[in-house]
Design an enzyme around this catalytic site. Structure first.
Site, mmCIF file in Angstrom:
data_model
loop_
_atom_site.group_PDB
_atom_site.id
_atom_site.type_symbol
_atom_site.label_atom_id
_atom_site.label_comp_id
_atom_site.label_asym_id
_atom_site.label_seq_id
_atom_site.Cartn_x
_atom_site.Cartn_y
_atom_site.Cartn_z
ATOM 1 N N ARG A 60 -8.442 -31.373 -13.397
ATOM 2 C CA ARG A 60 -8.100 -30.860 -14.743
ATOM 3 C C ARG A 60 -6.868 -31.573 -15.284
ATOM 4 N NH1 ARG A 60 -7.088 -24.898 -13.546
ATOM 5 N NH2 ARG A 60 -6.387 -24.841 -15.695
ATOM 6 N N SER A 67 -8.146 -19.908 -11.792
ATOM 7 C CA SER A 67 -7.319 -20.658 -10.847
ATOM 8 C C SER A 67 -6.244 -19.741 -10.243
ATOM 9 C CB SER A 67 -6.686 -21.844 -11.581
ATOM 10 O OG SER A 67 -5.564 -22.324 -10.921
ATOM 11 N N LYS A 99 -6.333 -17.716 -6.182
ATOM 12 C CA LYS A 99 -5.300 -17.775 -5.140
ATOM 13 C C LYS A 99 -4.758 -16.374 -4.843
ATOM 14 C CE LYS A 99 -3.478 -20.939 -7.669
ATOM 15 N NZ LYS A 99 -3.107 -22.084 -8.464
HETATM 16 N N1 URA Z 1 -1.136 -22.178 -12.662
HETATM 17 C C1 URA Z 1 -2.214 -22.175 -11.840
HETATM 18 O O1 URA Z 1 -2.112 -21.770 -10.676
HETATM 19 N N2 URA Z 1 -3.372 -22.614 -12.322
HETATM 20 C C2 URA Z 1 -3.541 -23.062 -13.587
HETATM 21 O O2 URA Z 1 -4.626 -23.427 -13.953
HETATM 22 C C3 URA Z 1 -2.417 -23.059 -14.416
HETATM 23 C C4 URA Z 1 -1.223 -22.614 -13.926
#
Ligand code: URA
Length: 433
Positions: free
Chosen positions: A168, A183, A187
């Site tokens: 990206r 994203s 996590k």
């Molecule tokens: N922080 C992230 O962990 N992912 C993103 O896509 C943007 C900011």
């Protein structure tokens, strides 16, 4: 289904199924789907966005791509927070001891700083001896004993996100809300906490410059969290100037300790209390009326400060940092005052520029792996809405390298704008979901 058809569907504005998203992303992680096809799909998502269901499905694939941290053997209600990144954001350092004092469990994995934004792990590592790399058993044992531990994120969490983010970054598809939400949550959900409170920042120093985008991101992340069975809340907070007064690792630890002593900046306390309040209410340990009172009591009674001391000691840091931060924390060799070039009211402070000035001094990293200097940074003496005279101190630069000072000073002054008319103070909390 062929990869071509999955891309075509998204390109034409249709939704992809979970199976299609899985085929695409798992194939990419295994090296079976090439960069150019994922790039095309990402660009189709950029223009056509994703539905909440697609967002949730992508998140699931991302989170299942790596290690998951099962916290079920840890006692109590596990609370976690995530900030989308800001300048001077040391909320975790104040929040963790407060919520642990309330009886909640704060088992947190944090990141390092990059670019103009700082990271909790770098801040904690400025305390001499503090260990942020902990074995799983050690991490669990500290949390079970004292209710709080903070360690560095392991490399094995959500590897699909690492690969996707790198792509990206070079295909101009980072700033799409559905991709950002998946994203971050991919996590976050890999860590098995019961409650997650998001601090979505908006303004000059934030990822989301516009309030409307920050609101959309907050809602997208809340939706994903709820679909995955987590109790969630989000605070949309202002990042049109640094949070608190200190920017730089040891300086921020000092400010966090002052705040736990009840002597810190008002904005830092206000945001921390708002997040702690959401955690306390969602956990059901207290009703809305008494939450704030109990939170303030953890500070006035000294309980939260004591908890911070225990936390530092448990992770190998020097606990004397609480009583003698100036002596224990690394200090810079030079300290320069930056004076206001004119009189008037502070109209704006570009937080990103302040973050970059701190980075130039060595407080942050331009790229992953760069070494940082824990002692350096910036102290903001005047914030938006305050009045200054020409020549009055505006900020202090802490540096170990005089050669970097001039450039940092120039950028810092460029971050400020002035007005002869009175300027209202900035609102800190825009919305709570
Ligand atoms: N922080 C992230 O962990 N992912 C993103 O896509 C943007 C900011």
């Amino acid at each position: 289904m062929r990869i071509y058809d999955i891309i075509l569907k998204k390109r034409d504005g249709d939704s992809n199924t979970k199976e299609e998203i899985r085929t695409l992303i798992e194939g990419y992680v295994k090296g079976e789907v090439p960069d150019y096809q994922i790039s095309a799909w990402l660009m189709a998502v950029f223009f056509n966005h994703m539905t909440p269901k697609e967002c949730s499905d992508l998140t699931e694939v991302i989170l299942n791509s790596g290690e998951k941290i099962d916290l079920s053997s840890i006692k109590g209600i596990k609370v976690d927070k995530h900030s989308t990144g800001g300048v001077g954001d040391k909320v975790t350092l104040v929040l963790g001891p407060i919520v642990a004092s309330l009886g909640l469990t704060f088992a947190k994995l944090s990141g390092r700083g990059l670019g103009h934004t700082g990271g909790t792990i770098d801040k904690l590592e400025s305390i001499p001896g503090f260990k942020t790399t902990l074995e799983k058993e050690e991490f669990f044992s500290i949390v079970n004993n004292i209710g709080i531990a903070v360690a560095g994120q392991t490399a094995n969490i959500a590897p699909a996100d690492k690969k996707l983010y790198a792509l990206r970054d070079v295909t101009a598809t980072v700033d799409e809300i559905s991709l950002i939400a998946s994203s971050i949550m991919g996590k976050k959900l890999a860590i098995g906490s019961d409650i997650i409170v998001l601090d979505v920042k908006t303004g000059s120093g934030a990822f989301m410059k516009k309030l409307e985008d920050a609101r959309k991101l907050a809602k997208a992340m809340l939706d994903i969290g709820k679909r995955h069975g987590r109790k969630m809340s989000a605070v949309v907070s202002d990042m049109n100037q640094p949070l608190g007064n200190m920017v730089g690792n040891a300086l921020e630890v000092r400010e966090a300790i002052e705040t736990l002593k009840g002597e810190g900046p008002k904005d830092l306390l206000e945001l921390t209390v708002a997040i702690a309040e959401r955690m306390a209410i969602l956990s059901g340990i207290v009703d809305g009326e008494s939450a704030r009172k109990m939170i303030y009591e953890t500070i006035t009674s000294g309980q939260a400060l004591k908890k911070f001391e225990e936390f530092v000691e448990a992770q190998g840091g020097n606990p004397e940092v609480v009583d003698k931060p100036e002596q224990i924390l690394p200090a810079s060799q030079y300290k320069f005052t930056v004076e206001s070039p004119q009189k008037g009211f502070i109209k704006s402070i570009d937080a990103q520029e302040i973050g970059i000035s701190a980075m130039v001094l060595g407080a942050g990293r331009e790229k992953k792996g760069d070494k940082i200097d824990p002692a350096v940074g910036i102290e903001i003496l005047k914030k938006v809405g305050e009045r200054v005279e020409a020549g009055e101190p505006l900020a202090v630069i802490y540096t170990n390298d005089v050669n970097r000072y001039e450039y940092a000073r120039k950028r810092l002054l460029e971050a400020y704008s002035f007005s002869m008319d009175e300027v209202p103070k900035l609102e800190l909390i825009h919305e709570i979901f």
